[in-house]
Enzyme design. Structure first.
Site, PDB file in Angstrom:
ATOM      1  N   CYS A  89     -57.159-101.159-106.927  1.00 52.84           N
ATOM      2  CA  CYS A  89     -57.734-100.759-108.218  1.00 52.84           C
ATOM      3  C   CYS A  89     -56.690-100.588-109.319  1.00 52.84           C
ATOM      4  O   CYS A  89     -57.022-100.606-110.496  1.00 52.84           O
ATOM      5  CB  CYS A  89     -58.514 -99.459-108.063  1.00 52.84           C
ATOM      6  N   GLN A 157     -63.139 -96.275 -98.949  1.00 54.60           N
ATOM      7  CA  GLN A 157     -63.122 -95.443-100.146  1.00 54.60           C
ATOM      8  C   GLN A 157     -64.271 -94.431-100.138  1.00 54.60           C
ATOM      9  O   GLN A 157     -64.126 -93.313-100.640  1.00 54.60           O
ATOM     10  CB  GLN A 157     -63.206 -96.321-101.393  1.00 54.60           C
ATOM     11  N   HIS A 338     -66.127 -99.901-113.398  1.00 55.45           N
ATOM     12  CA  HIS A 338     -64.783-100.092-112.833  1.00 55.45           C
ATOM     13  C   HIS A 338     -64.637-101.545-112.398  1.00 55.45           C
ATOM     14  O   HIS A 338     -64.780-101.869-111.218  1.00 55.45           O
ATOM     15  CB  HIS A 338     -64.628 -99.140-111.653  1.00 55.45           C
ATOM     16  N   CYS A 368     -56.463 -93.818-108.537  1.00 58.22           N
ATOM     17  CA  CYS A 368     -56.363 -93.996-107.087  1.00 58.22           C
ATOM     18  C   CYS A 368     -56.494 -95.470-106.757  1.00 58.22           C
ATOM     19  O   CYS A 368     -57.171 -96.228-107.456  1.00 58.22           O
ATOM     20  CB  CYS A 368     -57.439 -93.187-106.381  1.00 58.22           C
ATOM     21  N   GLY A 370     -56.422 -98.479-103.282  1.00 59.49           N
ATOM     22  CA  GLY A 370     -56.530 -98.690-101.848  1.00 59.49           C
ATOM     23  C   GLY A 370     -55.195 -98.509-101.146  1.00 59.49           C
ATOM     24  O   GLY A 370     -54.147 -98.865-101.682  1.00 59.49           O
TER      25      GLY A 370
END
Length: 382
Positions: A89, A157, A338, A368, A370
């Site tokens: 991300c 996640q 997102h 945040c 992965g």
């Protein structure tokens, strides 16, 4: 030390899943912001040194080095290269870091950092779906070293978001109240035209189409993503289609082309935390960034922290004590979506414009990623 300057930043409106941008090829979506960025600035297209784009699940229309493909689809010079990176991300935020580092090293002068994602066509996790016929169930299957270190704990996640909610004792009701405020802030920002200067219209879409006029009652009616859990779609980021691009140059380029910088990159760092909880890294990453930058959070005027799930910014706010009133002031990914590989530059574009609107000096961005990773960038408005 040499400086890296932000001269311009823009983004497409974010299209909702199966929305106005769903039909666009990723190369054309990315090309749109590149053409607009080049047209708006007095640097000949042939003088650009590189295009660094973030993108996840780079398969199908996103495969084949989408950064390069976007530049070529924009009709821009053949000799300008491109490279696509995947730091999950945080991919396009890392693109900013790589671009700034190239400028600061003196090896390049004019770079585009950005990202693109078409999540309607290529949903999150598509690369792993494609790998299943080859016998791979997840990225960690078959790794003896991973299992010896982390066991067979789920690497997800969604699992990480629930772990955070449980660890920081965040109730479902509190998370839903946070999510509702994200929508309210985003709707206010749209109403007041706060996004207008950063958006470039595409396919008839002029505004982010993901903001919802919802209620706590509607949120409360949703089923949890896992039985017995408290994480629902309402407190999660929305999927979206979008692209963003930022022009980063050296002081040499400023003088050569007579450019006025809007901001400079004041600090860049990246740090990691538990890969199973996965989403908690912005907390220690921010502490490390403050120490390295020789700053206190009190010095920061605005913060953008990606709302991958409500527990991420909520835990960050709890741990840092930073005011919510100065965090994601125009809403976050819960309301504004997102689009994975584009989100880093999307958020930084909004942060820059909001610093200019409020006359703030320093803005901090973190998110945040992965694997339990988090980038931190501090920009200084000039």
């Amino acid at each position: 030390m040499a400086e890296a300057y932000i001269v311009d930043a823009l983004r497409t409106p974010t299209g909702k899943r199966k929305g106005s941008l769903a039909h666009l090829h990723g190369a054309d979506l990315g090309a749109h912001v590149l053409k607009a960025l080049v047209a708006r600035n007095a640097i000949p297209a042939e003088d650009y040194d590189d295009v660094i784009f973030g993108c996840l699940d780079a398969i199908g229309p996103l495969a084949g080095n989408i950064a390069r493909t976007c530049w070529l689809a924009a009709g821009l010079p053949l000799h300008v290269p491109g490279v696509t990176i995947d730091r999950q991300c945080g991919s396009s935020q890392q693109a900013v870091h790589f671009a700034a580092q190239a400028v600061m090293s003196g090896t390049q002068d004019v770079i585009v950092a950005g990202g693109v994602q078409t999540m309607t066509q290529i949903p999150i996790g598509s690369a792993m779906v494609c790998a299943k016929p080859l016998g791979f169930s997840d990225p960690f299957s078959g790794s003896k070293g991973w299992v010896e270190r982390f066991g067979n704990a789920p690497v997800s996640q969604f699992h990480g978001a629930q772990m955070m909610a449980d660890h920081w004792k965040l109730s479902r009701q509190d998370m839903e109240a946070f999510a509702l405020e994200s929508h309210r802030r985003a709707r206010r920002a749209q109403r007041e035209g706060r996004f207008d200067r950063e958006l470039v219209e595409i396919a008839g879409l002029k505004v982010d189409e993901t903001v919802r006029d919802t209620s706590l009652e509607q949120m409360a009616a949703l089923e949890p993503l896992a039985p017995g859990g408290t994480i629902t779609a309402a407190v999660s980021s929305q999927t979206g289609d979008g692209a963003a691009a930022m022009l980063i140059v050296s002081e040499r380029a400023l003088k050569r082309y007579g450019l006025k910088p809007r901001a400079r990159i004041h600090h860049m760092s990246v740090y990691s935390d538990d890969p199973i909880m996965m989403l908690s890294a912005p907390i220690p990453a921010t502490r490390v960034a403050m120490r390295k930058a020789g700053m206190r959070l009190e010095d920061i005027d605005l913060v953008e922290i990606n709302e991958a799930f409500a527990p991420v910014p909520m835990a960050w706010l709890k741990e840092t004590g930073y005011p919510h009133e100065k965090t994601n002031v125009n809403g976050g990914a819960i309301a504004l979506a997102h689009p994975l590989g584009a989100t880093g530059v999307k958020l930084m574009t909004t942060l820059l414009h909001e610093l200019e609107r409020t006359r703030g000096r320093y803005g901090l961005q973190t998110m945040c990623e992965g694997g339990g990773v988090a980038n931190v960038t501090i920009i200084e408005r000039l």
